[in-house]
Every structure is written in C-alpha cells, then in structure tokens.
Design an enzyme around this catalytic site. Sequence first.
Site, PDB file in Angstrom:
ATOM      1  N   TYR A 159       0.832  -1.205   0.000  1.00  0.00           N
ATOM      2  CA  TYR A 159       0.000   0.000   0.000  1.00  0.00           C
ATOM      3  C   TYR A 159       0.866   1.254   0.000  1.00  0.00           C
ATOM      4  CZ  TYR A 159      -3.470   3.480   1.308  1.00  0.00           C
ATOM      5  OH  TYR A 159      -4.276   4.589   1.319  1.00  0.00           O
ATOM      6  N   GLU A 198      -4.656   0.142 -12.479  1.00  0.00           N
ATOM      7  CA  GLU A 198      -5.676  -0.630 -13.194  1.00  0.00           C
ATOM      8  C   GLU A 198      -5.997   0.084 -14.503  1.00  0.00           C
ATOM      9  OE1 GLU A 198      -8.355  -0.163  -9.715  1.00  0.00           O
ATOM     10  OE2 GLU A 198      -9.816   0.554 -11.164  1.00  0.00           O
ATOM     11  N   ARG A 227     -13.217   1.805 -20.743  1.00  0.00           N
ATOM     12  CA  ARG A 227     -14.435   2.544 -21.116  1.00  0.00           C
ATOM     13  C   ARG A 227     -14.077   4.017 -21.269  1.00  0.00           C
ATOM     14  NH1 ARG A 227     -14.102   2.191 -15.643  1.00  0.00           N
ATOM     15  NH2 ARG A 227     -14.259   4.197 -14.582  1.00  0.00           N
TER      16      ARG A 227
HETATM   17  C1  MV4 Z   1      -3.973   1.732  -4.186  1.00  0.00           C
HETATM   18  C2  MV4 Z   1      -3.578   2.822  -3.389  1.00  0.00           C
HETATM   19  C3  MV4 Z   1      -2.368   2.735  -2.691  1.00  0.00           C
HETATM   20  N1  MV4 Z   1      -1.596   1.631  -2.800  1.00  0.00           N
HETATM   21  N2  MV4 Z   1      -3.197   0.645  -4.272  1.00  0.00           N
HETATM   22  C4  MV4 Z   1      -7.467   1.497  -6.216  1.00  0.00           C
HETATM   23  C5  MV4 Z   1      -8.706   1.860  -6.982  1.00  0.00           C
HETATM   24  C6  MV4 Z   1      -8.413   3.272  -7.306  1.00  0.00           C
HETATM   25  N3  MV4 Z   1      -9.539   4.015  -7.822  1.00  0.00           N
HETATM   26  C7  MV4 Z   1      -7.927   3.781  -5.984  1.00  0.00           C
HETATM   27  N4  MV4 Z   1      -7.069   2.747  -5.547  1.00  0.00           N
HETATM   28  C8  MV4 Z   1      -5.929   2.809  -4.833  1.00  0.00           C
HETATM   29  N5  MV4 Z   1      -5.136   1.754  -4.877  1.00  0.00           N
HETATM   30  C9  MV4 Z   1      -2.030   0.602  -3.584  1.00  0.00           C
HETATM   31  N6  MV4 Z   1      -1.263  -0.509  -3.674  1.00  0.00           N
HETATM   32  C10 MV4 Z   1      -4.413   3.948  -3.322  1.00  0.00           C
HETATM   33  C11 MV4 Z   1      -5.569   3.940  -4.057  1.00  0.00           C
HETATM   34  C12 MV4 Z   1      -6.401   5.103  -3.953  1.00  0.00           C
HETATM   35  C13 MV4 Z   1      -7.194   5.232  -2.831  1.00  0.00           C
HETATM   36  C14 MV4 Z   1      -7.202   4.226  -1.881  1.00  0.00           C
HETATM   37  C15 MV4 Z   1      -7.971   4.403  -0.758  1.00  0.00           C
HETATM   38  C16 MV4 Z   1      -8.737   5.562  -0.592  1.00  0.00           C
HETATM   39  C17 MV4 Z   1      -8.758   6.518  -1.570  1.00  0.00           C
HETATM   40  C18 MV4 Z   1      -7.992   6.369  -2.705  1.00  0.00           C
HETATM   41  C19 MV4 Z   1      -7.985   7.340  -3.715  1.00  0.00           C
HETATM   42  C20 MV4 Z   1      -7.187   7.185  -4.821  1.00  0.00           C
HETATM   43  C21 MV4 Z   1      -6.363   6.043  -4.944  1.00  0.00           C
END
Ligand code: MV4
Length: 446
Positions: A202, A288, A292
């Site tokens: 993370y 990811e 779309r």
């Molecule tokens: C993460 C991350 C930090 N570390 N993955 C995945 C879906 C995308 N829309 C947001 N995501 C994230 N994946 C790793 N390994 C941070 C996000 C993230 C996020 C995560 C929790 C709460 C708010 C967020 C906002 C943008 C990105």
Amino acid sequence: MLTKILIANRGEIALRVILACRELGVRTVAVYSEADEHALHVRYADEEVCIGPAKASESYLNVPSIISAAQVTGADGLHPGYGFLSESPYLAEAADACGITFIGPSVDSLRLLGDKVRARHAMKKAGIPILPGTAEPPESIGEALKASRRLGFPLIIKATAGGGGRGMRIVYDRSEIETAWSMAQREAAAAFGDGTLYLEKYIESPRHIEFQVLADRAGNVVHLGERECSIQRRHQKLIEEAPSTVLTDRQRRKLGKTVVNAVRAVGYQNAGTFEFLMDDRERFYFLEANTRLQVEHPVTEMVTGIDIVKEQIRIASGETLSFRQDEVVLMGHAIECRINAESPDTFRPSPGTIKVFSVPGGPGIRMDTAAHTDSVVSPHYDSLVAKLIAHGQDRDEAIARMRRALAMTVVEGVDTTIPLYRKIFEDQDFIAGRLNTSFMNRFASE
Ligand code: MV4
C-alpha cells in the site's frame, strides 16, 4: 461509418454520445427506463425504446432488453457510456453475436483488463512498473499471511474482479489480516460475484494519475496525455484536471510511450485509460486499466481539442486514426468539477426535482449535463447532475474561470456539491497544486 448507434446509458453521458453522433451525421437510438421517459437524452435522439422499469437491474443493466432494442431499431453500433454495462464482456459478446458493433475494446480485452491480476501480469510483461504484490491470488488466508511477510506493511487487499476501490481493505498490521481478508472476500463475492482477492504493497497518500489512449484497428496507438484525479472521496472522484501539476514533459513522454507500448502489446482497441499511482519519490506504478470512456474525458478534450467520443465511433467504424502522436499537442489547462445532487457536507444523496437550473457560459467554460429546470434527479441512479469544466491558458486562469462559473451556477430544489467546490477553489494547497489522495480527508477534517 456506422449508420445508427444505440446508446446503452442515460443522463449526461448518453446526451454526450448523442451530440457526437449528431455531429457525425449518425442516427441515434436512446434507451430509457420508465423513470427516464422525459429525460433529455430521449428528446435529442432520433428514436427511443423503453427498456424496462426504473430499477437499473431491469433496464440499464438488462442485456437482453438492450440488445433487443438495438435489433428492433436496426442499430449497427452500440455505445455503452460509462458505469452500467460499459465494461461488461457479456454485453460486448451479445452485441458481437448479433452483428452489432460494440463501441469499445474487444471481449478479450474486457476480460483481460477486467481481471486485475491478469491485467497486472500483462502490464508487467509489457514493461510497465507495477506495485509489489502477489503474482497469483492467495488461495487461503494462510497464503495471504505468508505473502504479507514477504511484502511488509501496510498492505492493501483488493478484489481481482473489482476496481474503482470497491471492496478494498488497507491493512497496517499482521493482526488485522484475518478479519480484513474475510470481510473483503464477502464484499467482493456480493459486489462482483467473485470473492477472489490479491495483495499489493500500500502506498500512503499517492497521487492518482491516469493516461488516456486511443487505439485503432490497424495498430495505431496514441496517448492524449494524462489526467490528475487525486481529489477523491471514498473512491468517488470529485475534481479532475489535465495536465497533472507534477508531470514534466519528459516524464509525460516516457510514461506515455510505455503505456502506448503496453496497449499495443495487449492488442487493446478504442479508448482506454491506464491508471497509475505516483509515490512521494515520483515513481509511477500501474494501478488498473479502465476499458471505457471515463466521466472525466472532457478535461482531455479541452487541452487536446480532440473529441474522444467521435474518435471512438470512427475507430469502431473501421477508420484509422487521423493524427499521429506528434500531432497531439496539449494546450493550456482544464479542470472538471463533478456537480452531484448530494449534501456538500455529508454527501448524502439529495434526489428530487430541480426547480431552477441556470448554468454559466463565457470564455473557457463547458457544462456537460442532461439536467434542466423541472428535471428530476432520480434516487434510482447515481447523483451526477452536471460536469462543469473550465479551460484556461494555464492552471491559474482555469481556476479563476472555474471560480466565477461556480458562482454563476444555480441549482435549486436539490442539494448539490457546489458549495464544497467553492471552498476547495479558495484552498491554498489546492491553488498551489499540492494534491494527493489524502487531500479530501484533510480538507474535510478542517
Ligand atoms: C492503491 C492505493 C495505494 N496503494 N493501491 C485502487 C482503486 C483506485 N480508484 C484507488 N485505488 C488505490 N489503490 C495501492 N497498492 C491507493 C488507491 C487510492 C485510494 C485508496 C484508498 C482511498 C482513496 C484512494 C484514492 C485514490 C487512490
């Protein structure tokens, strides 16, 4: 060129696609649920078909209904918009089987990039940096615990069939894994019908930067630069902008080239968005791919002058891209605010009838909406009322234009997030471009 396109969506994005079709001289078929009988996208389409009751699962998510509507009207193309079935391999497969051109990537691409673990594999193989994580989904909690020893903490648990942050769990300590894992498994099974999970290292408070690409059927691939989407609340993007405040031209060229190569490697076609996280040492990691058209596509359109929806329709019609990478030039800066019918403090949805709807114009302002005076914000669907986009020759001018446009936008009868944006656009960190995905936590707490 496709001659008649059915838009399998509603609201502002359905109208947006209809506008592109009208400009291309392509006839349009709107589908609508009983709740959307008087909706604007129905009014501006050439033909309309009621596909079922208000409940989305019986109308906008109803594949047989949508395909039948395309067949009875003789549509030869189908645009899914975003949300609903826009990334559904089932809809794309049904369209293919009925000889209707799905305006989007192939079924194989939808399946590959829709599986977040397979997508990570494919990107890694194509030379795109991915986050440290499990190569295969751990088969059991025991395997997850073993992987956590290798990866270290904090970790994030994600659903392979998920995306957009749904069903994610952040784990800071070994003692939390067991509970977080079983809750994430239950949520993923309920939300996506597939409880398979995977782990990633993370990254705290990253920036969220995504690249827009266009790829035709002849193997031409171009990127249209990036969008910064770090101002989010619970994975709902609130403000998006292009270009990002941190990317240098050199980084943009380097990352853009890597994304273009990956798109070519997986044989991706049509419009797509490749999401990255940027850590505090400005390292990028693939997150990811979105197969779309995205809500925030207008900010890219404003800085490149390219109509992404028209390009999608041209690609689906078999045309090759009419421009090369070196002809994609970013001009100025664009910012989008998603105006939702929600309380600006609690974000609780505020459905109802819009009594007064007065929208701004003036230099550099674009308003994408299907709302109008007396239109109804339905409780059955998402709360997006309008997207307000401001373009300027630089970020300061775009901010100044957004400020005055927010002051001129009147929506009475439902709560909206406009007051929240008025505050954000006065915030010193925001104005200075000091953004990351923790901005809203801090902003809200203050
Ligand atoms: C993460 C991350 C930090 N570390 N993955 C995945 C879906 C995308 N829309 C947001 N995501 C994230 N994946 C790793 N390994 C941070 C996000 C993230 C996020 C995560 C929790 C709460 C708010 C967020 C906002 C943008 C990105």
